[in-house]
Write a protein that holds these residues in place. Structure first.
Motif, PDB file in Angstrom:
ATOM      1  N   ARG A 309       0.839  -1.205   0.000  1.00 37.87           N
ATOM      2  CA  ARG A 309       0.000   0.000   0.000  1.00 37.87           C
ATOM      3  C   ARG A 309       0.875   1.257   0.000  1.00 37.87           C
ATOM      4  NH1 ARG A 309      -3.428  -1.758   3.087  1.00 37.87           N
ATOM      5  NH2 ARG A 309      -2.420  -1.274   5.080  1.00 37.87           N
ATOM      6  N   THR A 310       1.984   1.240   0.754  1.00 38.75           N
ATOM      7  CA  THR A 310       2.879   2.407   0.793  1.00 38.75           C
ATOM      8  C   THR A 310       3.526   2.641  -0.568  1.00 38.75           C
ATOM      9  OG1 THR A 310       3.352   1.979   3.128  1.00 38.75           O
ATOM     10  CG2 THR A 310       4.898   3.389   1.925  1.00 38.75           C
ATOM     11  N   ALA A 311       3.979   1.578  -1.214  1.00 43.31           N
ATOM     12  CA  ALA A 311       4.603   1.723  -2.536  1.00 43.31           C
ATOM     13  C   ALA A 311       3.591   2.194  -3.570  1.00 43.31           C
ATOM     14  CB  ALA A 311       5.209   0.390  -2.967  1.00 43.31           C
ATOM     15  N   ARG A 312       2.345   1.698  -3.490  1.00 43.10           N
ATOM     16  CA  ARG A 312       1.312   2.083  -4.462  1.00 43.10           C
ATOM     17  C   ARG A 312       0.920   3.547  -4.283  1.00 43.10           C
ATOM     18  NH1 ARG A 312      -2.103  -1.470  -3.090  1.00 43.10           N
ATOM     19  NH2 ARG A 312      -1.428  -3.063  -4.572  1.00 43.10           N
ATOM     20  N   ASP A 313       0.801   3.989  -3.048  1.00 37.88           N
ATOM     21  CA  ASP A 313       0.374   5.376  -2.803  1.00 37.88           C
ATOM     22  C   ASP A 313       1.508   6.368  -3.007  1.00 37.88           C
ATOM     23  OD1 ASP A 313      -2.066   4.308  -2.172  1.00 37.88           O
ATOM     24  OD2 ASP A 313      -1.735   4.354   0.002  1.00 37.88           O
ATOM     25  N   GLY A 314       2.728   5.980  -2.643  1.00 40.49           N
ATOM     26  CA  GLY A 314       3.845   6.914  -2.733  1.00 40.49           C
ATOM     27  C   GLY A 314       4.490   6.981  -4.095  1.00 40.49           C
ATOM     28  N   GLY A 315       4.352   5.935  -4.883  1.00 43.67           N
ATOM     29  CA  GLY A 315       4.952   5.946  -6.215  1.00 43.67           C
ATOM     30  C   GLY A 315       6.449   5.743  -6.222  1.00 43.67           C
ATOM     31  N   GLN A 316       7.038   5.373  -5.093  1.00 39.40           N
ATOM     32  CA  GLN A 316       8.482   5.153  -5.011  1.00 39.40           C
ATOM     33  C   GLN A 316       8.752   3.755  -4.487  1.00 39.40           C
ATOM     34  OE1 GLN A 316       9.987   8.239  -2.480  1.00 39.40           O
ATOM     35  NE2 GLN A 316       9.938   9.798  -4.086  1.00 39.40           N
ATOM     36  N   THR A 317       9.982   3.290  -4.743  1.00 34.58           N
ATOM     37  CA  THR A 317      10.389   1.978  -4.262  1.00 34.58           C
ATOM     38  C   THR A 317      10.510   2.014  -2.738  1.00 34.58           C
ATOM     39  OG1 THR A 317      11.559   1.464  -6.302  1.00 34.58           O
ATOM     40  CG2 THR A 317      12.188   0.212  -4.334  1.00 34.58           C
ATOM     41  N   VAL A 318       9.918   1.024  -2.090  1.00 38.73           N
ATOM     42  CA  VAL A 318       9.942   0.930  -0.632  1.00 38.73           C
ATOM     43  C   VAL A 318      10.636  -0.378  -0.274  1.00 38.73           C
ATOM     44  CG1 VAL A 318       8.594   0.914   1.489  1.00 38.73           C
ATOM     45  CG2 VAL A 318       7.784   2.211  -0.507  1.00 38.73           C
ATOM     46  N   GLU A 319      11.562  -0.300   0.665  1.00 41.00           N
ATOM     47  CA  GLU A 319      12.331  -1.486   1.053  1.00 41.00           C
ATOM     48  C   GLU A 319      12.402  -1.569   2.564  1.00 41.00           C
ATOM     49  OE1 GLU A 319      16.024  -2.988  -1.148  1.00 41.00           O
ATOM     50  OE2 GLU A 319      16.894  -2.041   0.619  1.00 41.00           O
ATOM     51  N   HIS A 320      12.087  -2.762   3.098  1.00 40.26           N
ATOM     52  CA  HIS A 320      12.127  -2.981   4.538  1.00 40.26           C
ATOM     53  C   HIS A 320      12.581  -4.403   4.813  1.00 40.26           C
ATOM     54  CE1 HIS A 320      10.440   0.807   5.802  1.00 40.26           C
ATOM     55  NE2 HIS A 320       9.353   0.635   5.056  1.00 40.26           N
ATOM     56  N   ASP A 321      13.241  -4.581   5.956  1.00 42.99           N
ATOM     57  CA  ASP A 321      13.561  -5.916   6.456  1.00 42.99           C
ATOM     58  C   ASP A 321      12.445  -6.347   7.401  1.00 42.99           C
ATOM     59  OD1 ASP A 321      15.853  -5.839   5.019  1.00 42.99           O
ATOM     60  OD2 ASP A 321      17.196  -5.467   6.708  1.00 42.99           O
ATOM     61  N   LEU A 322      11.847  -7.493   7.092  1.00 42.16           N
ATOM     62  CA  LEU A 322      10.703  -7.973   7.860  1.00 42.16           C
ATOM     63  C   LEU A 322      10.974  -9.387   8.359  1.00 42.16           C
ATOM     64  CD1 LEU A 322       7.836  -6.886   5.427  1.00 42.16           C
ATOM     65  CD2 LEU A 322       8.709  -5.608   7.383  1.00 42.16           C
ATOM     66  N   ARG A 323      10.407  -9.704   9.484  1.00 42.20           N
ATOM     67  CA  ARG A 323      10.485 -11.071  10.003  1.00 42.20           C
ATOM     68  C   ARG A 323       9.109 -11.707   9.833  1.00 42.20           C
ATOM     69  NH1 ARG A 323      14.496 -13.303  12.500  1.00 42.20           N
ATOM     70  NH2 ARG A 323      15.450 -11.281  12.959  1.00 42.20           N
ATOM     71  N   LEU A 324       9.055 -12.716   8.957  1.00 35.59           N
ATOM     72  CA  LEU A 324       7.786 -13.372   8.646  1.00 35.59           C
ATOM     73  C   LEU A 324       7.613 -14.598   9.535  1.00 35.59           C
ATOM     74  CD1 LEU A 324       7.870 -13.197   4.742  1.00 35.59           C
ATOM     75  CD2 LEU A 324       6.823 -11.599   6.351  1.00 35.59           C
ATOM     76  N   TRP A 325       6.448 -14.726  10.124  1.00 33.34           N
ATOM     77  CA  TRP A 325       6.167 -15.860  11.010  1.00 33.34           C
ATOM     78  C   TRP A 325       5.462 -16.947  10.216  1.00 33.34           C
ATOM     79  CZ3 TRP A 325       8.731 -15.590  15.370  1.00 33.34           C
ATOM     80  CH2 TRP A 325       9.136 -14.333  15.807  1.00 33.34           C
ATOM     81  N   THR A 326       6.167 -17.445   9.215  1.00 35.78           N
ATOM     82  CA  THR A 326       5.696 -18.590   8.450  1.00 35.78           C
ATOM     83  C   THR A 326       5.984 -19.840   9.278  1.00 35.78           C
ATOM     84  OG1 THR A 326       7.833 -18.705   7.358  1.00 35.78           O
ATOM     85  CG2 THR A 326       6.134 -17.404   6.285  1.00 35.78           C
ATOM     86  N   PRO A 327       5.625 -21.044   8.787  1.00 34.17           N
ATOM     87  CA  PRO A 327       5.970 -22.245   9.578  1.00 34.17           C
ATOM     88  C   PRO A 327       7.426 -22.269  10.018  1.00 34.17           C
ATOM     89  CG  PRO A 327       4.518 -22.833   7.784  1.00 34.17           C
ATOM     90  CD  PRO A 327       4.816 -21.373   7.620  1.00 34.17           C
ATOM     91  N   GLN A 328       8.324 -21.687   9.194  1.00 37.31           N
ATOM     92  CA  GLN A 328       9.715 -21.522   9.610  1.00 37.31           C
ATOM     93  C   GLN A 328      10.012 -20.022   9.662  1.00 37.31           C
ATOM     94  OE1 GLN A 328      12.560 -23.311   6.998  1.00 37.31           O
ATOM     95  NE2 GLN A 328      14.330 -22.528   8.105  1.00 37.31           N
TER      96      GLN A 328
END
Length: 590
Positions: A309-328
């Motif tokens: 949503r941030t990339a779509r609204d801002g029109g710029q490349t957005v990059e973040h490090d995220l920790r995903l709580w997938t099975p692993q």
């Protein structure tokens, strides 16, 4: 106003020719002037030397009439003559009356006079304020004549100036004639090329208008002719190029499918247009989502949904490090970029899995901390005992030898640690190559046992090699012997009573070696980590025995480089068995 191609070619060529001819004229004129000055300088230097020799040859005690001497030398050599004493004062000048010498400036700062006063031949070229003309000066030191230190000759540069001016006029005339001739040739050549280019443009317009039979002229076979051939081949190649584009599209799809990064194209309504297998794997799904699947329903990550949503609204490349709580649990670098095109609001999402990078960074931090800790303990001991000796311990006859022994033991421990670190660093080099040779693994084990036999005897242990057949291998002998030595050293250190036994054999396409001890054994909880760097089951006892915690890690690196495996079986209070296997015919790094 936009100039035509012919005009631009003509003007550009004319400018280049003008600059080239102007540069040639300037360089030729400067070179002629330089040559004339050098020639006159050589002649003037020779005349100055003759004048100096003539002065030095005067009879001793002759009257020092330096103004008259300057005039007579000028009459002989046909040049201006100046005589200077050691302080730089002019004592005679053929162009200055006797009564005017006192008004002349001191000449010790003149370049040529300063060089002559220093004992060298000096030369310079400058404007003479006295005679109002450019002069070439040459000065030579004079020795043995009281009141005289330098003789200087000078001559005007009129001849050099006149010759240079004459040459400049000749070169300029030649340049003007050349310029006129070259411009005529350039006008004809540019006109011819411009006509050919116009013809090519007409052919391309006909081809673009749907006339397949249009063809360009291919002669003469120069660059424009090659362009004509390319245009002629273009119509026939259109279908081939379309087929190539289709193949490239399919290849891109295959590349996308096999990328390790997860990639997804999400439309303006956050529905997945396309996604690869890696995205599904990172998000813990078995298969990629079908087109049209809502992204939030597939990913189930509020952070990723907010990133889109941030990339779509801002029109710029957005990059973040995220920790995903997938099975692993995974650490990912998510990059979302809004794509401009027929579908406004589309976003390209790329997930780069950083879990392995995070693990390696943790290993690196642990390694640095372990190295610092391992170095700190012996260094502290060495420093402490050294300070004790310096503060009076040298006079303590009863304990000073013990202090020195502690320093020696800790220094030995430091040396062993550094050697193990260097060995481990070399083994981890990506360009490491093993020096393979054919040898018997049993013979290598016998050599290492011979080296440790005294150590075992001092510890009251039995050290033996079980009988068996030969085990020929193609491996790096020094590395494999290092493996056996580390395993023997480890077994002897931790075995207080009983025996250490080595067995060697071959089975199928591998050769193996086992080192068995009757030591305290290894708890089951530690078996999986025993080959990690600096890992110790009993840290205090390991340091007491002089271990660095790197020996088994070195063993594992060497065996893996040979394409083999190493493992351990142990029972607490009953001993341990370390076994490694390597391919007989060679494997791993070459």
């Amino acid at each position: 106003m936009t100039l035509s191609l012919r005009a631009r070619l003509f003007l550009g060529t004319a400018l280049i020719v003008t600059l080239a001819l102007g540069l040639a004229t300037v360089l030729a004129t400067r070179e002629q002037r330089r040559w004339m000055i050098e020639r006159d300088g050589r002649l003037l230097a020779a005349a100055t030397e003759r004048a100096a020799r003539g002065i030095a040859a005067r009879p001793p005690g002759a009257p020092a009439d330096f103004p008259g001497l300057a005039a007579s030398l000028a009459a002989v050599h046909g040049r201006r003559v100046t005589l200077v004493d050691s302080s730089g004062r002019v004592v005679g000048d053929s162009e200055v009356p006797r009564e005017g010498l006192a008004r002349l400036d001191n000449h010790r700062d003149r370049p040529e006079v300063a060089a002559a006063l220093a004992g060298h031949t000096g030369a310079s070229t400058r404007f003479s304020a006295t005679l109002d003309v450019d002069l070439l000066y040459v000065a030579i030191p004079v020795r043995g004549v009281p009141g005289l230190a330098v003789v200087r000759l000078a001559e005007p540069l009129r001849e050099a100036h006149e010759a240079t001016a004459a040459l400049a006029r000749a070169v300029l005339l030649a340049a003007v004639l050349s310029f006129a001739l070259i411009l005529g040739v350039v006008a004809w050549v540019t006109g011819r090329h411009a006509r050919r280019i116009h013809e090519l443009a007409a052919v391309t317009r006909r081809l673009g208008g749907g006339e397949p039979g249009a063809r360009a002229r291919e002669r003469p076979a120069d660059e424009i002719g090659a362009l004509g051939r390319s245009i002629n081949a273009m119509a026939a190649e259109l279908q081939t190029r379309l087929q190539a584009l289709e193949r490239e599209r399919d290849e891109r799809e295959r590349i996308l499918a096999h990328m390790t990064d997860g990639v997804a194209l999400v439309d303006h309504a956050s529905r997945i247009v396309h996604a690869n297998r890696s995205l599904a794997a990172i998000l813990g799904a078995a298969l990629p989502p079908t087109p049209g699947t809502p992204f939030q329903a597939f990913a189930r990550s509020a952070e990723l949904d907010e990133l889109l949503r941030t990339a779509r609204d801002g029109g710029q490349t957005v990059e973040h490090d995220l920790r995903l709580w997938t099975p692993q649990q995974r650490l990912v670098r998510a990059t979302a970029t809004r794509l401009e095109g027929r579908e406004p609001g589309a976003v390209l999402l790329v997930l780069h899995d950083l879990s392995e990078v995070e693990r390696l960074d943790r290993v690196r931090r642990d390694f640095v901390a372990n190295v610092s800790h391992e170095l700190k303990t012996p260094l502290t001991s060495v420093r402490g005992y050294a300070e004790t000796l310096l503060e009076g311990g040298l006079d303590d006859r009863e304990h000073r030898e013990g202090f020195v022994r502690v320093i020696r033991d800790q220094a030995t421990r430091l040396q062993t640690l550094v050697e193990d670190l260097l060995s481990l660093a070399e083994l981890e080099r990506p360009d490491l190559r093993l020096r393979r040779e054919r040898f018997d693994l049993r013979e290598a084990a016998e050599r290492q046992l011979a080296g440790f036999r005294d150590h075992a005897t001092r510890g009251g242990l039995e050290l033996a090699l079980l009988p068996g057949g030969s085990a020929p291998v193609a491996a790096d002998r020094d590395r494999i012997e290092q493996v056996i030595a580390n395993l023997l050293d480890n077994a002897l250190k931790y075995t207080e009573q009983g025996s250490v036994t080595v067995a060697v054999g071959a089975a199928g396409d591998v050769a193996w070696c086992e080192v068995r001890d009757t030591g305290p054994g290894i708890p089951a909880a530690d078996l999986d980590r025993i080959f990690e760097r600096f890992y110790r089951v009993d840290r205090a006892r390991s340091r007491e025995k002089g271990g660095t915690g790197l020996g088994l890690s070195i063993v594992k690196h060497i065996v893996v480089l040979h394409g083999g495996e190493v493992g351990v079986e142990s029972t607490p209070a009953a001993g341990s068995v370390f076994r490694f296997e390597i391919p007989i015919g060679g494997g791993g790094s070459e």
